[in-house]
Design an enzyme around this catalytic site. Structure first.
Site, PDB file in Angstrom:
ATOM      1  N   ASP A 157      54.642  42.654  48.538  1.00 41.92           N
ATOM      2  CA  ASP A 157      53.403  42.229  47.888  1.00 41.92           C
ATOM      3  C   ASP A 157      53.770  41.125  46.890  1.00 41.92           C
ATOM      4  OD1 ASP A 157      51.177  41.975  46.189  1.00 41.92           O
ATOM      5  OD2 ASP A 157      50.640  44.091  46.364  1.00 41.92           O
ATOM      6  N   ARG A 204      34.727  37.453  64.463  1.00 39.36           N
ATOM      7  CA  ARG A 204      35.755  38.416  64.033  1.00 39.36           C
ATOM      8  C   ARG A 204      37.120  37.985  64.542  1.00 39.36           C
ATOM      9  NH1 ARG A 204      36.159  42.502  67.117  1.00 39.36           N
ATOM     10  NH2 ARG A 204      33.937  42.973  67.208  1.00 39.36           N
ATOM     11  N   TYR A 209      51.178  48.674  42.258  1.00 39.40           N
ATOM     12  CA  TYR A 209      49.745  48.559  41.965  1.00 39.40           C
ATOM     13  C   TYR A 209      49.065  49.901  42.284  1.00 39.40           C
ATOM     14  CZ  TYR A 209      44.888  47.283  42.632  1.00 39.40           C
ATOM     15  OH  TYR A 209      43.517  47.249  42.564  1.00 39.40           O
ATOM     16  N   LYS A 255      43.514  37.514  43.072  1.00 43.49           N
ATOM     17  CA  LYS A 255      44.165  37.238  41.792  1.00 43.49           C
ATOM     18  C   LYS A 255      44.469  35.741  41.654  1.00 43.49           C
ATOM     19  CE  LYS A 255      43.768  41.665  41.700  1.00 43.49           C
ATOM     20  NZ  LYS A 255      44.814  42.618  42.028  1.00 43.49           N
TER      21      LYS A 255
HETATM   22  C1  PLP Z   1      44.840  43.690  42.898  1.00 46.18           C
HETATM   23  C2  PLP Z   1      46.101  43.977  43.626  1.00 46.18           C
HETATM   24  C3  PLP Z   1      46.086  44.508  44.915  1.00 46.18           C
HETATM   25  C4  PLP Z   1      44.790  44.884  45.621  1.00 46.18           C
HETATM   26  O1  PLP Z   1      44.029  43.756  45.908  1.00 46.18           O
HETATM   27  P1  PLP Z   1      42.409  43.784  46.054  1.00 46.18           P
HETATM   28  O2  PLP Z   1      42.094  42.383  46.352  1.00 46.18           O
HETATM   29  O3  PLP Z   1      41.881  44.295  44.754  1.00 46.18           O
HETATM   30  O4  PLP Z   1      42.101  44.728  47.163  1.00 46.18           O
HETATM   31  C5  PLP Z   1      47.291  44.706  45.548  1.00 46.18           C
HETATM   32  N1  PLP Z   1      48.461  44.410  44.945  1.00 46.18           N
HETATM   33  C6  PLP Z   1      48.511  43.904  43.692  1.00 46.18           C
HETATM   34  C7  PLP Z   1      49.833  43.605  43.092  1.00 46.18           C
HETATM   35  C8  PLP Z   1      47.339  43.673  42.994  1.00 46.18           C
HETATM   36  O5  PLP Z   1      47.401  43.179  41.747  1.00 46.18           O
END
Ligand code: PLP
Length: 388
Positions: free
Chosen positions: A180, A56, A108, A205
């Site tokens: 983000d 961890r 998101y 993504k």
């Molecule tokens: C998908 C997404 C998230 C969340 O990510 P996960 O891997 O699904 O937890 C956060 N921000 C954006 C812009 C996203 O497209």
């Protein structure tokens, strides 16, 4: 422990960093890929601390992607989590009870859910503001405001926030900036260089890129923030598993060629969709008439591979989703396969209908994450599904 001080890119460019990732072979055997270290614990020779003690706290497979994202974003420390939301939760754990957070109003859906339902229970108040308007944003700052959380381009409305304007305001008011960067990736936008404090990614993504894992990353160039992020990651235990770290590392190696191919396809489809009679509007920074084109390209080096289009008649969404064949219809983006999302009912289902309406998200909007298929096949499929 990772020696963050050795984490420098040696002037290597992104395509090279993506392939070599700070460590590109196993130090024990010379194997061409870092093995999937599944051990939960590590022998302490003579009872003394070695480089690793408990998985961890540190794991070589995970550290490979942590170092890679730090190098790519120009940070000094990267952290890998079990999902993008876990990375966002890790970054927002820098806040304390009693703090106030300002966030982009068009986020998101999962981030909206976390900010609007989880943080308030931890005593953190959140206001959603239009971060594309610096004056409106400045007016929302309160004495207890500690941080801002931004997406640019916003999802799925492609509103562009000037990071320079936000960072200037944030520094003036002593606020932490968290961005983000999932949509742009470090290849198209390098927020730390613009003064952002913490960058987060849903590596599920584009970075992973194959719709086969969940992962999240956070990066900073600030030693104190790095120490606090590390403390929370280790304390809360929301870490990326070694097998998933391997998949992410493997995906990242091809990010540049995938993103370039997908972005080229997105440009073609955005252009053609904007001329189609069934389409009212296309939202994509690469279009010449995109409203915030100059602002976007003042900070990003490309338009990305995701676009939204709005049908003239929202009632035709259902028929289109029935006819379309190549894209998977799903709430995700950034895969090698094209992904079509009806944001109203999928990615943003967690956002109440009145909030969706108030930010301008309509039921006729579809988000298209363009993959690396042949663009002519994609267009033929979209065209036939827009007819009728
Ligand atoms: C998908 C997404 C998230 C969340 O990510 P996960 O891997 O699904 O937890 C956060 N921000 C954006 C812009 C996203 O497209």
């Amino acid at each position: 422990m990772t020696d963050y001080s050795s984490n420098h890119s040696d002037g290597l460019r992104p395509a090279t960093l993506l392939v070599h990732q700070g460590r590109d072979r196993d130090s024990f055997t010379g194997a061409a890929t870092v093995p999937i270290y599944t051990a939960s614990t590590y022998h302490q020779h003579g009872g003394r601390d070695g480089a690793y003690d408990y998985a961890r706290s540190g794991n070589p497979s995970r550290e490979q992607v942590e170092d890679a994202i730090a190098l790519l974003e120009g940070g000094t420390a990267g952290f890998a989590y079990a999902s993008g939301m876990a990375a966002i939760a890790g970054a927002l754990a820098l806040l304390d009870s009693g703090d106030h957070l300002l966030a982009s109003s068009d986020l998101y859906g999962g981030s909206y859910r976390y900010l609007s339902t989880v943080l308030p229970r931890q005593g953190i108040t959140v206001d959603f503001v239009d971060t594309t308007d610096a004056a409106k944003f400045a007016a929302a700052i309160r004495p207890e405001t500690r941080a801002i959380f931004i997406e640019t381009p916003s999802n799925p409305l492609f509103r562009i926030t000037s990071l320079r304007a936000m960072v200037e305001l944030a520094q003036h008011h002593n606020l932490l900036t968290i961005l983000d960067n999932t949509f742009m990736t470090p290849l198209l936008l390098r927020p730390l260089e613009l003064g952002v404090d913490v960058v987060v990614h849903s590596a599920t993504k584009f970075l992973g890129g194959h719709s086969d894992l969940l992962a999240g990353l956070a990066v900073t160039a600030d030693a104190d923030l790095a120490r606090r992020l590390k403390h929370y990651q280790n304390a809360a235990g929301n870490v990326l598993a070694p097998f998933d770290a391997f998949l992410l590392s493997r995906g990242m190696k091809t990010l540049k060629i995938r993103l370039e191919a997908a972005q080229a396809g997105a440009g073609v489809l955005a252009e053609r969709l904007s001329q189609h009679p069934a389409v009212q509007q296309v939202l994509y920074p690469g279009l010449t008439d995109f409203p915030h084109r100059a602002r976007h390209f003042a900070q990003s080096s490309g338009p990305g591979a995701v676009l939204s289009f709005i049908l003239r008649e929202p009632a035709r969404v259902a028929g289109l989703l029935k006819r379309v064949r190549l894209p998977i219809i799903a709430p995700s983006l950034g895969g090698v396969e094209t992904i079509l999302t009806h944001c109203w009912s999928m990615s943003h289902a967690a956002v109440p209908d009145d909030v969706k309406a108030s930010i301008g998200l309509s039921a006729g909007l579809l988000r298209l994450s363009v993959g690396i298929e042949d663009v002519e096949d994609l267009w033929r499929d979209l065209e036939q599904s827009l007819e009728g």
